[in-house]
Structures are given as structure tokens and as C-alpha cells.
Design an enzyme around this catalytic site. Structure first.
Site, mmCIF file in Angstrom:
data_model
loop_
_atom_site.group_PDB
_atom_site.id
_atom_site.type_symbol
_atom_site.label_atom_id
_atom_site.label_comp_id
_atom_site.label_asym_id
_atom_site.label_seq_id
_atom_site.Cartn_x
_atom_site.Cartn_y
_atom_site.Cartn_z
ATOM 1 N N LYS A 172 0.882 -1.171 0.000
ATOM 2 C CA LYS A 172 0.000 0.000 0.000
ATOM 3 C C LYS A 172 0.919 1.221 0.000
ATOM 4 O O LYS A 172 1.417 1.640 1.031
ATOM 5 C CB LYS A 172 -0.866 -0.027 1.264
ATOM 6 N N GLU A 248 9.144 1.149 11.187
ATOM 7 C CA GLU A 248 10.160 2.204 11.082
ATOM 8 C C GLU A 248 9.383 3.516 11.140
ATOM 9 O O GLU A 248 8.688 3.890 10.203
ATOM 10 C CB GLU A 248 10.954 2.035 9.785
ATOM 11 N N CYS A 282 13.263 10.692 7.512
ATOM 12 C CA CYS A 282 13.075 10.355 8.930
ATOM 13 C C CYS A 282 14.355 10.553 9.727
ATOM 14 O O CYS A 282 14.309 10.767 10.935
ATOM 15 C CB CYS A 282 12.612 8.915 9.041
ATOM 16 N N GLU A 384 8.184 15.803 16.377
ATOM 17 C CA GLU A 384 8.670 15.705 15.000
ATOM 18 C C GLU A 384 7.918 16.697 14.114
ATOM 19 O O GLU A 384 6.687 16.699 14.084
ATOM 20 C CB GLU A 384 8.471 14.281 14.453
HETATM 21 P P1 NAD Z 1 1.771 8.215 7.673
HETATM 22 O O1 NAD Z 1 1.913 7.372 8.880
HETATM 23 O O2 NAD Z 1 0.739 9.275 7.668
HETATM 24 O O3 NAD Z 1 1.433 7.299 6.399
HETATM 25 C C1 NAD Z 1 2.273 6.221 6.011
HETATM 26 C C2 NAD Z 1 1.449 5.179 5.284
HETATM 27 O O4 NAD Z 1 0.497 4.616 6.192
HETATM 28 C C3 NAD Z 1 0.634 5.735 4.126
HETATM 29 O O5 NAD Z 1 0.665 4.790 3.083
HETATM 30 C C4 NAD Z 1 -0.757 5.877 4.715
HETATM 31 O O6 NAD Z 1 -1.781 5.827 3.776
HETATM 32 C C5 NAD Z 1 -0.803 4.679 5.635
HETATM 33 N N1 NAD Z 1 -1.740 4.782 6.763
HETATM 34 C C6 NAD Z 1 -2.105 5.895 7.443
HETATM 35 N N2 NAD Z 1 -2.954 5.574 8.446
HETATM 36 C C7 NAD Z 1 -3.117 4.226 8.407
HETATM 37 C C8 NAD Z 1 -3.874 3.297 9.187
HETATM 38 N N3 NAD Z 1 -4.625 3.680 10.210
HETATM 39 N N4 NAD Z 1 -3.805 1.995 8.851
HETATM 40 C C9 NAD Z 1 -3.034 1.567 7.823
HETATM 41 N N5 NAD Z 1 -2.303 2.405 7.049
HETATM 42 C C10 NAD Z 1 -2.340 3.708 7.339
HETATM 43 O O7 NAD Z 1 3.218 8.790 7.372
HETATM 44 P P2 NAD Z 1 3.638 9.816 6.222
HETATM 45 O O8 NAD Z 1 3.122 11.155 6.554
HETATM 46 O O9 NAD Z 1 3.298 9.203 4.915
HETATM 47 O O10 NAD Z 1 5.234 9.785 6.352
HETATM 48 C C11 NAD Z 1 5.972 10.596 7.192
HETATM 49 C C12 NAD Z 1 6.356 9.863 8.448
HETATM 50 O O11 NAD Z 1 7.104 8.697 8.128
HETATM 51 C C13 NAD Z 1 7.247 10.674 9.369
HETATM 52 O O12 NAD Z 1 6.821 10.492 10.690
HETATM 53 C C14 NAD Z 1 8.618 10.037 9.168
HETATM 54 O O13 NAD Z 1 9.524 10.215 10.242
HETATM 55 C C15 NAD Z 1 8.248 8.618 8.968
HETATM 56 N N6 NAD Z 1 9.328 7.878 8.298
HETATM 57 C C16 NAD Z 1 10.066 6.984 9.013
HETATM 58 C C17 NAD Z 1 11.116 6.295 8.408
HETATM 59 C C18 NAD Z 1 11.956 5.295 9.161
HETATM 60 O O14 NAD Z 1 12.658 4.529 8.518
HETATM 61 N N7 NAD Z 1 11.934 5.271 10.482
HETATM 62 C C19 NAD Z 1 11.403 6.537 7.058
HETATM 63 C C20 NAD Z 1 10.628 7.464 6.374
HETATM 64 C C21 NAD Z 1 9.585 8.128 6.994
#
Ligand code: NAD
Length: 480
Positions: A172, A248, A282, A384
Site C-alpha cells: 500500500k 520504522e 526520517c 517531529e
Molecule cells: P503516515 O503514517 O501518515 O502514512 C504512512 C502510510 O500509512 C501511508 O501509506 C498511509 O496511507 C498509511 N496509513 C495511514 N494511516 C493508516 C492506518 N490507520 N492503517 C493503515 N495504514 C495507514 O506517514 P507519512 O506522513 O506518509 O510519512 C511521514 C512519516 O514517516 C514521518 O513520521 C517520518 O519520520 C516517517 N518515516 C520513518 C522512516 C523510518 O525509517 N523510520 C522513514 C521514512 C519516513
């Protein structure tokens, strides 16, 4: 004509589903329309993955899978420009960044996973009375949910080891960046993966494809990259079935700069760690602790680097910095600019919206913001923000620096800057994070563990660490 991105289920694209917009954050223009997967499509994708495991894919030997992954890497390289264009249109990031960081790493992720499995042995223990050996079975159907900041890099980082170890996946991608995952579906099929091994379901989180996937009764594990809050929601969703998760999550990463650091390379490294991808990595630094004697010099150096950033179109060679991913994310980042003001932070530079010309006014542009004059409990230091921002704070002693850097609910990454190597090793090792860099930032060996502690995640991926998540060991004990 507007492009249409469809779900990929059981080896082919399927038509249908409520449509949503894929928007270019550079100018707000429409990149594509995307068909969201409803519950029925997600169910078909999971069933296709199960059928692949029970069928042709389940009969692939490790050597067959290694060969497949290498062909996928070759196909990524053959279709490099298409992937690059897709990634740039969806994210707005400068072309060289998407080329060097995202698409190049996608091929590298498949090669690293192939190498890992090619050289794999098994744990075995031989005594006078028994032979124990552990066989590793794939986890099964793995749900892969990824964010928008490094779409293809983060997707392939999970898909490659999952396939290398014999799983079938339903991925997804983020609703903000659906294009490269859709292309990857074609690439993996072209490379010879049986139908159902790699499925893509588009859509959002709650009440949409993300939730349908995490609550599906026939998914065996979830690997997720994204916000800590979302990780928590997914954990709740899978709790009734006690599914394994690899998370992650977010970061609020510290840099610690000692007064013996090489100033020029440190400021270079800090600038890279704060501003890369407009702060939307991140691993980006959002807290900078500087030993008091060189505080003003480091602050001035970093502010100068912020002022040198050039906003513009991704293909303009002058451009160093793209927009944020969306208007929604810009509102969040700008809300922290207001919070900083309320918290009495002193703004060193930036903190507004840059003038980018009429053509780009529909984009999600922000200036960077560097702050001083706040303590560790300020919200801009604890939460963050995920933008091109950092709070700079002075410290006096090594103990104080370690205490301040570790005073965070997150535990993803840290960077330590010093020419005293004894101290460097000591402090880097004392950071309560998954990855700690010494005199560098975001230098990666794909065999090393990647992940975070606290709000930053559960588990590690990378090299042998991926094996632990994507396989279930069964120990066989033979009485001799
Ligand atoms: P997000 O959590 O809003 O979304 C990530 C994914 O999860 C998307 O595909 C979204 O549609 C899906 N999603 C959202 N709610 C969901 C739910 N309830 N159930 C299932 N899927 C769901 O994150 P974002 O805004 O897309 O990305 C930014 C975040 O990602 C930041 O917090 C960043 O630090 C983190 N990040 C972490 C790493 C790491 O390796 N630790 C790497 C990159 C980004």
C-alpha cells in the site's frame, strides 16, 4: 490526457474503484488520477498472494528467487528514467536527489537482498546426542505500507528482502506518491515473478486500503514505515491476531557538535542533515546541540547554508530544494513556525514562505527555519516537525550533551561531530537510537541494522536483521 493509476492484483491491473488525485507539490498540478482499492480489491490481492505462495512461487528455490531479484534490479536500471520521472512528479524533489537517493537505491536494495539470500546458511548445533538445525520458512502474506518521503527507496527496502525470503506481498503506497509503486508492479512482472507475488493496492489509511490490509484475516505480518501515531493504530489493528510487525517510525534526531569538531565539514554535514529533501527524511536532524564555545560560529554557518538554498523546479540545475509533499503537510510545518514564536524562540533565518514565482505559487513551498533560545522541553524540540528546521541549543559538558540528546520519546538516529575519536566512539555509542553517525550523516551499508527505539519503531531491518522479520524459523532436532 490524465494518466490513470490502477491497482495491481494477481498479475494484472484491475479497473475500478473510487478515484482520487495524485498532485504535483511543485505547482499543484494534477499528475494522475488513482483508483482506490476497496475492501473487495484488497481481499482479492491477499487471496492472490496466498495462491502464489501455495502455487508457482512456493516452488521457487532460493537460487530462483535470487536470480529473480537480480533481474528486477536490472529492469529498474533499464527503466530508470521512467521511475525517476514518476518519483520527481509525485514528490517535487530535485532530479539529482531522486536519481542518487531514490531510484539508485531501489536497484541496490534488490541486489543487497539477493546477495543476502545467496550466501545464506542455517543455524545448526551438533552434539554427541543430537543435531539441531533451523529451517527458515517465509512469514507468508506480508502487508507492506509505506510513506511518501522516499517512496521507491522505502518500498523496495521492504519488498526486496520479503521476496528474497519467499514471501508474497500486498503493498500500500502512500496516497501522495502512488506512481513508482505502480511502475514497480510492471517491472517485477516483467522480471518473471509469478502472478500474485507482488500486488499493489492504492488508497488511504483509516477506512481505506491501509486499514483493509491491516485488518485482513489472512495477512501474516505487517511491515510499516510512517508516523509513530500510525504505527500505534496499526498495532491496535493487528493485536487481535497477534501479528508480527516491523515498524520504522518517526524521529526527532539530534546532532551533537563538540568544540574540537572540524568546523567546515561539520557545518556541511549539519546542512545536509537538516535540509536534505526539505527536511523530509526520517533521519533528518531537528535538534542541534553545540558546545558553547563554538555555538555562535556553528549557528552562523548553518544560517548561511539555509540562505543559500535555492527553491525551484526539480529539473532546474540551480534548484537545491523542493517543496514539502502537500499543502496539508505545509500547514503542519507552518503551524510549528507559529508555535516556535509562541514559545519565544529566536528565529535565526527563514520561517516563512519563499517567493518562487507565479508559476509555482500553487506548490507547497516553505522556507527553512532555524531557532535558538529554547530549552529541551519546548514543543519544537520534542515533537517531529518533518520539515527543513532545527533548534540549536548550547551545552557545556559531554554528560550534559548525552543527557539532552537522549531526552526524547523518539530514538531513531543521531550524529556526533568531534575530532576526538575516543570521545566520538563513546558519545555515539551512548545515544539511545537505532543509528548513530560519527562525523557523517546518512551513510548507509545495507547490511547493517536499520530502525529505531521508543516512538521510532519496533525491530530492525537490513541484512540478517531482515531475515528475522521476514521468516519463521522452525528448529528441527534429530536424536543421534
Ligand atoms: P503516515 O503514517 O501518515 O502514512 C504512512 C502510510 O500509512 C501511508 O501509506 C498511509 O496511507 C498509511 N496509513 C495511514 N494511516 C493508516 C492506518 N490507520 N492503517 C493503515 N495504514 C495507514 O506517514 P507519512 O506522513 O506518509 O510519512 C511521514 C512519516 O514517516 C514521518 O513520521 C517520518 O519520520 C516517517 N518515516 C520513518 C522512516 C523510518 O525509517 N523510520 C522513514 C521514512 C519516513
Amino acid at each position: 490526457m490524465t494518466r490513470l493509476l490502477q491497482n495491481f492484483v494477481g498479475g494484472s491491473f484491475v479497473a475500478g474503484g473510487e478515484e482520487f488525485d495524485d498532485v504535483n507539490p511543485v505547482d499543484g498540478s494534477l499528475v494522475a488520477r488513482v483508483q482506490a482499492a476497496d475492501q473487495e480489491v484488497v481481499d482479492r490481492a491477499v487471496r492472490a498472494a496466498r495462491a502464489a505462495l501455495d502455487g508457482a512461487w512456493g516452488r521457487f528455490t532460493a537460487a530462483d528467487r535470487v536470480a529473480l531479484l537480480r533481474r528486477v534490479a536490472d529492469r529498474i536500471e533499464a527503466r530508470f528514467d521512467e521511475l525517476l520521472a514518476a518519483e520527481v512528479a509525485d514528490t517535487g524533489k530535485p532530479v539529482p536527489l531522486a536519481r542518487d537517493l531514490d531510484v539508485t537505491r531501489a536497484a541496490a536494495n534488490f541486489r543487497a537482498a539477493a546477495d543476502l539470500v545467496a550466501g545464506l546458511g542455517v543455524d545448526s548445533f551438533l552434539t554427541e546426542t543430537a543435531l539441531n538445525y533451523a529451517v527458515r520458512r517465509p512469514l507468508g502474506v506480508v502487508g507492506v505500507i509505506v510513506p511518501w518521503n522516499l517512496p521507491l527507496l522505502l518500498l523496495t527496502w521492504k519488498v526486496a528482502p520479503a521476496l528474497a525470503t519467499g514471501n508474497a506481498v500486498v503493498v500500500k503506497p502512500s496516497e501522495e506518491t502512488p506512481a513508482s509503486a505502480t511502475l514497480l508492479a510492471e517491472i517485477i512482472a516483467e522480471a518473471g515473478a509469478p502472478a500474485g507475488v507482488f500486488n499493489v493496492v492504492h488508497g488511504f489509511g483509516p477506512g481505506s486500503a491501509g486499514e483493509f490490509l491491516t485488518t485482513h484475516p489472512d495477512v501474516d505480518g505487517i511491515t510499516f514505515t510512517g508516523e509513530s501515531r500510525t504505527g500505534s493504530a496499526i498495532m491496535k489493528a493487528v493485536a487481535p491476531r497477534v501479528l508480527p510487525v516491523s515498524f520504522e517510525l518517526g524521529g526527532k534526531n539530534a546532532a551533537v557538535v563538540f568544540d574540537d569538531a572540524d568546523l567546515e565539514s561539520t557545518v556541511d554535514g549539519l546542512a545536509r542533515s537538516v535540509f536534505t529533501n526539505t527536511g523530509q527524511v526520517c533521519l533528518c536532524t531537528e535538534r542541534v546541540y553545540v558546545q558553547r564555545g563554538i555555538f555562535d560560529e556553528v549557528a552562523a554557518g548553518l544560517a548561511k547554508r539555509a540562505q543559500e538554498l535555492r527553491f525551484g523546479r526539480p529539473d532546474d540545475p540551480e534548484t537545491t530544494t523542493g517543496p514539502l509533499i502537500s499543502q496539508g503537510h505545509r500547514e503542519k510545518v507552518l503551524s510549528y513556525y507559529a508555535i516556535a514564536e509562541q514559545e519565544g524562540a529566536r528565529l535565526l533565518t527563514g520561517g516563512g514562505i519563499p517567493s518562487v514565482g507565479e508559476e509555482l505559487t500553487g506548490g507547497s513551498w516553505v522556507e527553512p527555519a532555524l531557532w535558538t533560545g529554547v530549552g529541551n522541553s519546548a514543543r519544537i524540540v520534542q515533537e517531529e516537525i518533518f520539515g527543513p528546521v532545527a533548534a540549536l541549543m548550547p551545552f557545556d559538558t559531554e554528560e550534559e550533551a548525552i543527557r539532552l540528546a537522549n531526552d526524547s520519546p523518539y530514538g531513531l538516529a543521531a550524529a556526533v561531530w568531534t575530532t576526538d575519536l575516543q570521545r566520538g566512539h563513546r558519545v555515539a555509542g551512548a545515544m539511545r537510537v537505532g543509528m548513530s553517525w560519527l562525523n557523517t550523516w546518512y551513510l548507509r551499508d545495507l547490511r547493517s541494522p536499520f530502525g529505531g527505539s521508543g516512538l521510532s519503531g519496533i525491530g530492525r531491518e537490513g541484512g540478517a536483521h531482515s531475515l528475522h522479520f521476514y521468516t519463521e524459523p522452525t528448529n528441527v532436532c534429530v536424536k543421534l
